[in-house]
Design an enzyme around this catalytic site. Structure first.
Site, short mmCIF file in Angstrom:
data_model
loop_
_atom_site.label_atom_id
_atom_site.label_comp_id
_atom_site.label_asym_id
_atom_site.label_seq_id
_atom_site.Cartn_x
_atom_site.Cartn_y
_atom_site.Cartn_z
N ARG A 110 0.84 -1.20 0.00
CA ARG A 110 0.00 0.00 0.00
C ARG A 110 0.88 1.24 0.00
O ARG A 110 1.82 1.36 0.78
CB ARG A 110 -0.91 0.03 1.22
CG ARG A 110 -1.71 1.32 1.25
CD ARG A 110 -3.00 1.21 1.92
NE ARG A 110 -3.73 2.48 1.81
CZ ARG A 110 -4.69 2.84 2.61
NH1 ARG A 110 -5.08 2.02 3.56
NH2 ARG A 110 -5.30 3.98 2.45
N ARG A 137 -7.81 -0.56 -2.92
CA ARG A 137 -6.56 -0.70 -2.18
C ARG A 137 -6.25 -2.16 -1.88
O ARG A 137 -7.15 -2.98 -1.76
CB ARG A 137 -6.57 0.11 -0.89
CG ARG A 137 -7.78 -0.10 -0.03
CD ARG A 137 -7.90 0.96 1.00
NE ARG A 137 -8.14 2.22 0.34
CZ ARG A 137 -8.53 3.33 0.91
NH1 ARG A 137 -8.72 3.36 2.19
NH2 ARG A 137 -8.72 4.43 0.26
N ASP A 186 -6.32 -2.09 3.88
CA ASP A 186 -6.64 -0.92 4.69
C ASP A 186 -6.87 -1.43 6.11
O ASP A 186 -7.70 -2.30 6.33
CB ASP A 186 -7.91 -0.24 4.16
CG ASP A 186 -8.19 1.10 4.83
OD1 ASP A 186 -7.25 1.73 5.33
OD2 ASP A 186 -9.36 1.50 4.83
N ASP A 200 -7.82 0.02 9.74
CA ASP A 200 -8.33 1.20 10.43
C ASP A 200 -8.50 0.94 11.92
O ASP A 200 -9.17 -0.03 12.30
CB ASP A 200 -9.70 1.61 9.87
CG ASP A 200 -9.62 2.28 8.51
OD1 ASP A 200 -8.61 2.93 8.23
OD2 ASP A 200 -10.60 2.15 7.75
#
Length: 184
Positions: A123, A135, A138, A140
């Site tokens: 990434r 992507r 990810d 989070d």
């Protein structure tokens, strides 16, 4: 900003998503592989934050990780032709989480560690990246008990957490202890 406290006061919630292949293969394969990397990163982070000298084995006995199943979801925003996402959530709790001081410094350290995982998977974060675009991975940080952070790099709890079905469905599954089954 919405507030959202997950389970016990110091439970940490992390969301994962991918819709492009990585070196591990499909987005589902990526999330399965990232699970091992993230767990190791979390053990290392926990070990670095507790005051006493503690072994990896002792950490693993005092931490509970509840993983949601993988969910396939339509993209929200971003380019209209991007592939569906695969999403999951992990909840980290247990006695050892009660001994960690919830602070901006501590959670920003974890953020850097999760971004290292993302970078190692390929990434690339650019100043002009496409928001909500496709992507490889990810990761989070969604919430950590009642900790509130408002920095350019991190807002906790995640400001759109309760608006996102692709986060809420895995979160509820993890809370309900549903069995994780990889999507093929």
């Amino acid at each position: 900003m919405s507030t959202f406290v997950v389970q016990a006061p110091k439970t940490l919630a992390i969301g994962l998503g991918a819709n492009l292949p990585s070196k591990f293969g499909s987005p589902a394969s990526t999330l399965v592989a990232v699970r091992v990397l993230l767990e190791q990163t979390l053990y290392d982070w926990i070990g670095s934050t507790v005051k006493e000298n503690i072994t990896l084995e002792a950490i693993s006995e005092k931490v509970e990780m509840k993983w949601s199943p993988l969910f396939q979801t339509k993209p929200l925003g971003g380019p209209p032709s991007q592939p569906d996402f695969i999403n999951a959530v992990v909840l980290i709790s247990g006695p050892i989480m009660q001994s960690i001081s919830q602070s901006e410094k501590t959670i920003l350290d974890l953020l850097e560690r999760t971004r290292t995982i993302e970078k190692n998977l390929g990434r690339v974060r650019k100043n002009n990246y496409q928001r909500w675009g496709p992507r490889i991975i990810d990761i989070d940080l969604l919430s950590w008990g009642d900790l509130h952070v408002n920095k350019k790099t991190l807002i906790l709890p995640h400001p759109r957490l309760i608006e996102r079905a692709f986060v809420l469905a895995p979160l509820l599954a993890a809370l309900n202890n549903e069995i994780s089954q990889p999507i093929q």
